[in-house]
Design an enzyme around this catalytic site. Structure first.
Site, mmCIF file in Angstrom:
data_model
loop_
_atom_site.group_PDB
_atom_site.id
_atom_site.type_symbol
_atom_site.label_atom_id
_atom_site.label_comp_id
_atom_site.label_asym_id
_atom_site.label_seq_id
_atom_site.Cartn_x
_atom_site.Cartn_y
_atom_site.Cartn_z
ATOM 1 N N ASP A 31 -22.759 -80.063 -47.554
ATOM 2 C CA ASP A 31 -21.854 -81.138 -47.168
ATOM 3 C C ASP A 31 -21.785 -82.143 -48.335
ATOM 4 O O ASP A 31 -22.836 -82.587 -48.809
ATOM 5 C CB ASP A 31 -22.434 -81.799 -45.916
ATOM 6 C CG ASP A 31 -21.541 -82.896 -45.365
ATOM 7 O OD1 ASP A 31 -21.581 -83.107 -44.157
ATOM 8 O OD2 ASP A 31 -20.837 -83.567 -46.170
ATOM 9 N N GLU A 83 -36.678 -87.189 -73.673
ATOM 10 C CA GLU A 83 -37.515 -86.092 -73.191
ATOM 11 C C GLU A 83 -36.767 -84.781 -73.356
ATOM 12 O O GLU A 83 -37.069 -83.792 -72.711
ATOM 13 C CB GLU A 83 -38.000 -86.327 -71.766
ATOM 14 C CG GLU A 83 -36.980 -86.771 -70.776
ATOM 15 C CD GLU A 83 -37.617 -87.082 -69.432
ATOM 16 O OE1 GLU A 83 -38.159 -86.159 -68.831
ATOM 17 O OE2 GLU A 83 -37.572 -88.241 -69.008
ATOM 18 N N CYS A 120 -39.101 -90.931 -68.408
ATOM 19 C CA CYS A 120 -37.999 -91.909 -68.477
ATOM 20 C C CYS A 120 -38.436 -93.301 -68.916
ATOM 21 O O CYS A 120 -37.594 -94.118 -69.277
ATOM 22 C CB CYS A 120 -37.309 -92.022 -67.127
ATOM 23 S SG CYS A 120 -36.717 -90.453 -66.502
ATOM 24 N N THR A 163 -28.747 -84.128 -59.532
ATOM 25 C CA THR A 163 -28.989 -85.441 -60.160
ATOM 26 C C THR A 163 -28.869 -85.381 -61.692
ATOM 27 O O THR A 163 -29.244 -86.324 -62.373
ATOM 28 C CB THR A 163 -30.397 -85.974 -59.806
ATOM 29 O OG1 THR A 163 -31.384 -85.130 -60.422
ATOM 30 C CG2 THR A 163 -30.639 -86.000 -58.308
ATOM 31 N N SER A 211 -42.273 -86.583 -56.136
ATOM 32 C CA SER A 211 -41.897 -87.486 -57.236
ATOM 33 C C SER A 211 -41.379 -88.811 -56.679
ATOM 34 O O SER A 211 -41.587 -89.868 -57.275
ATOM 35 C CB SER A 211 -40.863 -86.833 -58.159
ATOM 36 O OG SER A 211 -39.581 -86.820 -57.572
ATOM 37 N N HIS A 244 -35.071 -98.164 -62.798
ATOM 38 C CA HIS A 244 -34.830 -96.781 -63.224
ATOM 39 C C HIS A 244 -34.105 -96.095 -62.069
ATOM 40 O O HIS A 244 -34.576 -96.147 -60.925
ATOM 41 C CB HIS A 244 -36.153 -96.066 -63.531
ATOM 42 C CG HIS A 244 -35.975 -94.575 -63.670
ATOM 43 N ND1 HIS A 244 -35.114 -94.028 -64.588
ATOM 44 C CD2 HIS A 244 -36.484 -93.538 -62.958
ATOM 45 C CE1 HIS A 244 -35.134 -92.714 -64.473
ATOM 46 N NE2 HIS A 244 -35.954 -92.393 -63.485
ATOM 47 N N LYS A 253 -34.363 -97.061 -51.608
ATOM 48 C CA LYS A 253 -35.681 -96.950 -50.963
ATOM 49 C C LYS A 253 -36.665 -97.932 -51.606
ATOM 50 O O LYS A 253 -37.456 -98.577 -50.923
ATOM 51 C CB LYS A 253 -36.220 -95.521 -51.093
ATOM 52 C CG LYS A 253 -35.502 -94.507 -50.218
ATOM 53 C CD LYS A 253 -36.138 -93.134 -50.371
ATOM 54 C CE LYS A 253 -35.236 -91.993 -49.935
ATOM 55 N NZ LYS A 253 -34.750 -92.032 -48.575
ATOM 56 N N ASN A 328 -28.453 -88.986 -63.635
ATOM 57 C CA ASN A 328 -29.699 -89.474 -64.251
ATOM 58 C C ASN A 328 -29.659 -89.222 -65.757
ATOM 59 O O ASN A 328 -29.470 -88.084 -66.182
ATOM 60 C CB ASN A 328 -30.897 -88.733 -63.623
ATOM 61 C CG ASN A 328 -32.238 -89.329 -64.029
ATOM 62 O OD1 ASN A 328 -32.303 -90.259 -64.834
ATOM 63 N ND2 ASN A 328 -33.313 -88.789 -63.479
ATOM 64 N N SER A 364 -41.856 -90.282 -64.884
ATOM 65 C CA SER A 364 -42.734 -89.348 -64.166
ATOM 66 C C SER A 364 -43.959 -89.063 -64.998
ATOM 67 O O SER A 364 -43.953 -89.182 -66.221
ATOM 68 C CB SER A 364 -41.994 -88.049 -63.887
ATOM 69 O OG SER A 364 -41.117 -88.227 -62.811
HETATM 70 P P1 HMG Z 1 -33.030 -82.346 -51.572
HETATM 71 O O1 HMG Z 1 -34.360 -82.069 -50.993
HETATM 72 O O2 HMG Z 1 -32.144 -81.180 -51.817
HETATM 73 O O3 HMG Z 1 -32.196 -83.396 -50.707
HETATM 74 O O4 HMG Z 1 -33.194 -83.092 -52.941
HETATM 75 P P2 HMG Z 1 -32.497 -83.968 -49.250
HETATM 76 O O5 HMG Z 1 -32.354 -82.875 -48.270
HETATM 77 O O6 HMG Z 1 -33.764 -84.770 -49.252
HETATM 78 O O7 HMG Z 1 -31.251 -84.936 -49.106
HETATM 79 C C1 HMG Z 1 -31.152 -86.056 -49.947
HETATM 80 C C2 HMG Z 1 -30.764 -87.258 -49.072
HETATM 81 O O8 HMG Z 1 -29.445 -87.021 -48.576
HETATM 82 C C3 HMG Z 1 -31.648 -87.471 -47.846
HETATM 83 O O9 HMG Z 1 -31.730 -88.859 -47.623
HETATM 84 C C4 HMG Z 1 -30.845 -86.834 -46.728
HETATM 85 O O10 HMG Z 1 -31.114 -87.366 -45.427
HETATM 86 C C5 HMG Z 1 -29.440 -87.188 -47.157
HETATM 87 P P3 HMG Z 1 -33.121 -89.550 -47.199
HETATM 88 O O11 HMG Z 1 -33.530 -88.886 -45.931
HETATM 89 O O12 HMG Z 1 -34.108 -89.262 -48.325
HETATM 90 O O13 HMG Z 1 -32.812 -90.990 -47.085
HETATM 91 N N1 HMG Z 1 -28.381 -86.284 -46.657
HETATM 92 C C6 HMG Z 1 -27.180 -86.709 -46.234
HETATM 93 N N2 HMG Z 1 -26.658 -87.946 -46.109
HETATM 94 C C7 HMG Z 1 -25.370 -88.055 -45.630
HETATM 95 N N3 HMG Z 1 -24.627 -86.976 -45.283
HETATM 96 C C8 HMG Z 1 -25.135 -85.726 -45.372
HETATM 97 C C9 HMG Z 1 -26.452 -85.561 -45.871
HETATM 98 N N4 HMG Z 1 -27.250 -84.478 -46.107
HETATM 99 C C10 HMG Z 1 -28.420 -84.941 -46.579
HETATM 100 N N5 HMG Z 1 -24.381 -84.691 -45.033
HETATM 101 C C11 HMG Z 1 -34.392 -84.640 -54.328
HETATM 102 C C12 HMG Z 1 -33.488 -84.472 -53.117
HETATM 103 C C13 HMG Z 1 -34.419 -86.107 -54.751
HETATM 104 C C14 HMG Z 1 -35.802 -84.188 -53.964
HETATM 105 C C15 HMG Z 1 -33.850 -83.767 -55.491
HETATM 106 O O14 HMG Z 1 -32.589 -84.209 -55.904
HETATM 107 C C16 HMG Z 1 -34.766 -83.729 -56.702
HETATM 108 O O15 HMG Z 1 -35.720 -82.971 -56.767
HETATM 109 N N6 HMG Z 1 -34.448 -84.529 -57.752
HETATM 110 C C17 HMG Z 1 -35.210 -84.557 -58.988
HETATM 111 C C18 HMG Z 1 -36.426 -85.448 -58.888
HETATM 112 C C19 HMG Z 1 -36.059 -86.902 -58.738
HETATM 113 O O16 HMG Z 1 -34.973 -87.334 -59.065
HETATM 114 N N7 HMG Z 1 -37.044 -87.720 -58.283
HETATM 115 C C20 HMG Z 1 -36.845 -89.149 -58.172
HETATM 116 C C21 HMG Z 1 -38.138 -89.938 -58.413
HETATM 117 S S1 HMG Z 1 -38.978 -89.394 -59.892
HETATM 118 C C22 HMG Z 1 -38.058 -90.127 -61.195
HETATM 119 O O17 HMG Z 1 -37.246 -90.969 -60.983
HETATM 120 C C23 HMG Z 1 -38.346 -89.632 -62.588
HETATM 121 C C24 HMG Z 1 -37.264 -88.749 -63.196
HETATM 122 O O18 HMG Z 1 -36.172 -89.535 -63.611
HETATM 123 C C25 HMG Z 1 -37.850 -87.966 -64.385
HETATM 124 C C26 HMG Z 1 -38.526 -88.727 -65.508
HETATM 125 O O19 HMG Z 1 -39.149 -89.755 -65.354
HETATM 126 O O20 HMG Z 1 -38.469 -88.165 -66.598
HETATM 127 C C27 HMG Z 1 -36.734 -87.706 -62.219
#
Ligand code: HMG
Length: 445
Positions: A31, A83, A120, A163, A211, A244, A253, A328, A364
């Site tokens: 969706d 990175e 990051c 992302t 993460s 970030h 959040k 990102n 991270s």
């Molecule tokens: P996921 O598991 O596929 O997604 O990936 P999900 O099922 O958790 O859905 C995401 C959100 O959308 C949820 O919201 C769902 O409810 C909502 P939440 O419950 O968390 O509030 N959702 C919807 N909302 C409206 N309508 C819908 C619908 N369907 C679902 N139809 C995940 C999510 C972030 C885990 C993934 O994208 C990921 O692995 N990303 C990479 C890691 C990341 O970005 N982590 C962030 C923190 S770490 C960081 O910032 C460091 C980084 O930049 C790296 C660095 O430092 O180098 C990543």
């Protein structure tokens, strides 16, 4: 002593876009709301065939230096935070310097060059290095060029794929800065974590859900450490709070938890107590789980208050205006959040001179760093010269098949020959390989 900080900023996005709702969601069978509402992202920026971390960084630096009337002899230091580096020895800053020497008179032989790594957060660490270098009296009146540049790709079908993003932010650090000055107060939250890492591999190994928890935990520690250092973190002290931003939903959040922490014991907590009660205190609970349940209930109510909504709309929402269109950018992400917040404020004719920003960086592995910056009189003029809206508007919109090919083009392990989808115009381009495996770059008029 003169103020030291960001004198100018320039942003360069990858020239392709992947529309998450129209193109990515249908191909994934998801969706569109998952991306647009859940993550808060509309599109990812991706690099064309001739773009990479060097071209994006050098193109940003070139425009910045031309705009600010800065010559090569004025630059004493170039640090690249990334990175996505492709060489374990020769830093990306040497390639960027080589590019700049093609278009400016003179050379950069006198400039100290390096590369910063800590996921990051390294873009902010490079700003710190520049600040320290100037404050230590070692700059001889020269400026530091800090470039945060990344091609943030995930493995195909990794949850992080939604992302992705690619782009660069170039910043000039100098005395008497036009945009923002740094303070000496900083807070850190740092721990040995394995939530997102690239052990000798191009694409990250990610535990996405973890993460997010690590991000929140380290941010909390950094805020507490900043308070220990003497900062007054009352929420009304800050005009903008750039975080970030791996995706805007992550910032949402973090923001409510940060607000809850910062209003504890203040007039704001007292003011909303009639409506939602006072914050639960751990000493009032025998059982840790009951305390956490009560805290969650309070936080959910807090997020619904007018006070919170107004604070969020004023200080955080404006910082997300670029990220939602580009994804990102890893090291550049918090720096586009700062620029987006200032850009929105300039468009709304807010008078921010002399006001504070609270800048919350994160990488991270994992480390958060939070510090305050003071907005300087030249900020609105400087920020109004950004061309990022136009760049975002002009990106080539990829079909899903083209996206798959572009992902392969930038995958170091895939062999793909693809014609560029856009035409270079007044910019540095990747131009093939040299005899020792080095990447080569040319300026195209
Ligand atoms: P996921 O598991 O596929 O997604 O990936 P999900 O099922 O958790 O859905 C995401 C959100 O959308 C949820 O919201 C769902 O409810 C909502 P939440 O419950 O968390 O509030 N959702 C919807 N909302 C409206 N309508 C819908 C619908 N369907 C679902 N139809 C995940 C999510 C972030 C885990 C993934 O994208 C990921 O692995 N990303 C990479 C890691 C990341 O970005 N982590 C962030 C923190 S770490 C960081 O910032 C460091 C980084 O930049 C790296 C660095 O430092 O180098 C990543």
């Amino acid at each position: 002593m003169n103020e030291v900080g960001i004198d100018g900023v320039e942003i360069r996005t990858g020239k392709l876009q992947l529309d998450l709702a129209e193109t990515f969601a249908p191909a994934q069978g998801e969706d569109p709301g998952k991306y647009t509402k859940g993550l808060g992202l509309r599109a990812s920026s991706l690099p064309d065939v001739y773009e990479d971390i060097v071209t994006m960084g050098a193109n940003a630096a070139h425009r910045l230096m031309e705009r600010k009337g800065v010559d090569l002899e004025d630059i004493g230091r170039i640090d690249v935070a990334t990175e996505s580096a492709f060489d374990k020895s020769k830093p990306v800053s040497t390639y960027v310097a080589g590019c700049l020497e093609q278009v400016f008179a003179g050379d950069l032989h006198h400039a100290n060059k390096g590369e910063r790594k800590f996921a990051c957060v390294s873009g902010t660490q490079a700003l710190d290095d520049a600040f320290n270098w100037i404050r230590a009296g070692r700059s001889r009146g020269r400026k530091a060029l800090v470039i945060a540049t990344d091609t943030a790709l995930y493995e195909r079908d990794d949850p992080g794929e939604a992302t992705q993003g690619a782009g660069a932010v170039a910043m000039l650090i100098d005395e008497d800065p036009d945009v923002a000055s740094f303070s000496t107060l900083q807070g850190y939250g740092s721990a040995d974590e394995t939530d997102f890492l690239k052990p000798n591999q191009q694409f990250p190994s990610v535990d996405g859900k973890r993460s997010m928890q690590v991000y929140l935990a380290r941010m909390r520690e950094a805020l507490e450490d900043l308070e220990t250092a003497g900062a007054d973190t009352h929420p009304d002290n800050f005009a903008l709070i750039p975080f970030h931003t791996p995706f805007p939903g992550m910032v949402k959040k973090a923001a409510v938890l940060g607000y809850r922490h910062c209003i504890r014991g203040t007039d704001i907590e007292a003011e909303i107590a009639d409506e939602i009660g006072r914050q639960p205190r751990p000493e009032a609970f025998d059982d840790g789980e009951a305390y956490l349940d009560a805290l969650k209930e309070y936080t959910d109510k807090l997020a619904e208050t007018t006070q919170y909504a107004e604070w969020y709309e004023r200080t955080v929402a404006p910082t997300l205006g670029i990220s939602e269109h580009v994804g990102n950018w890893y090291t550049g992400s918090v720096h586009i959040a700062r620029a987006a917040g200032l850009k929105a404020a300039a468009e709304d004719a807010r008078d921010l001179t002399g006001q504070q920003m609270l800048v919350a960086s994160y990488g991270s592995g994992a480390q958060a760093e939070i510090h305050a910056e003071t907005i300087q009189p030249g900020w609105a003029d400087e920020i109004s010269q950004l061309s990022i809206d136009e760049q975002i508007q002009n990106r080539y919109d990829l079909s899903f098949e083209e996206y798959e090919q572009i992902h392969d083009v930038h995958n170091h392990d895939a062999e793909t020959d693809l014609e560029p989808l856009t035409t270079p115009d007044g910019e540095f381009v990747f131009d093939g390989w040299g005899r020792m495996g080095e990447r080569k770059y040319t300026y195209v008029e």
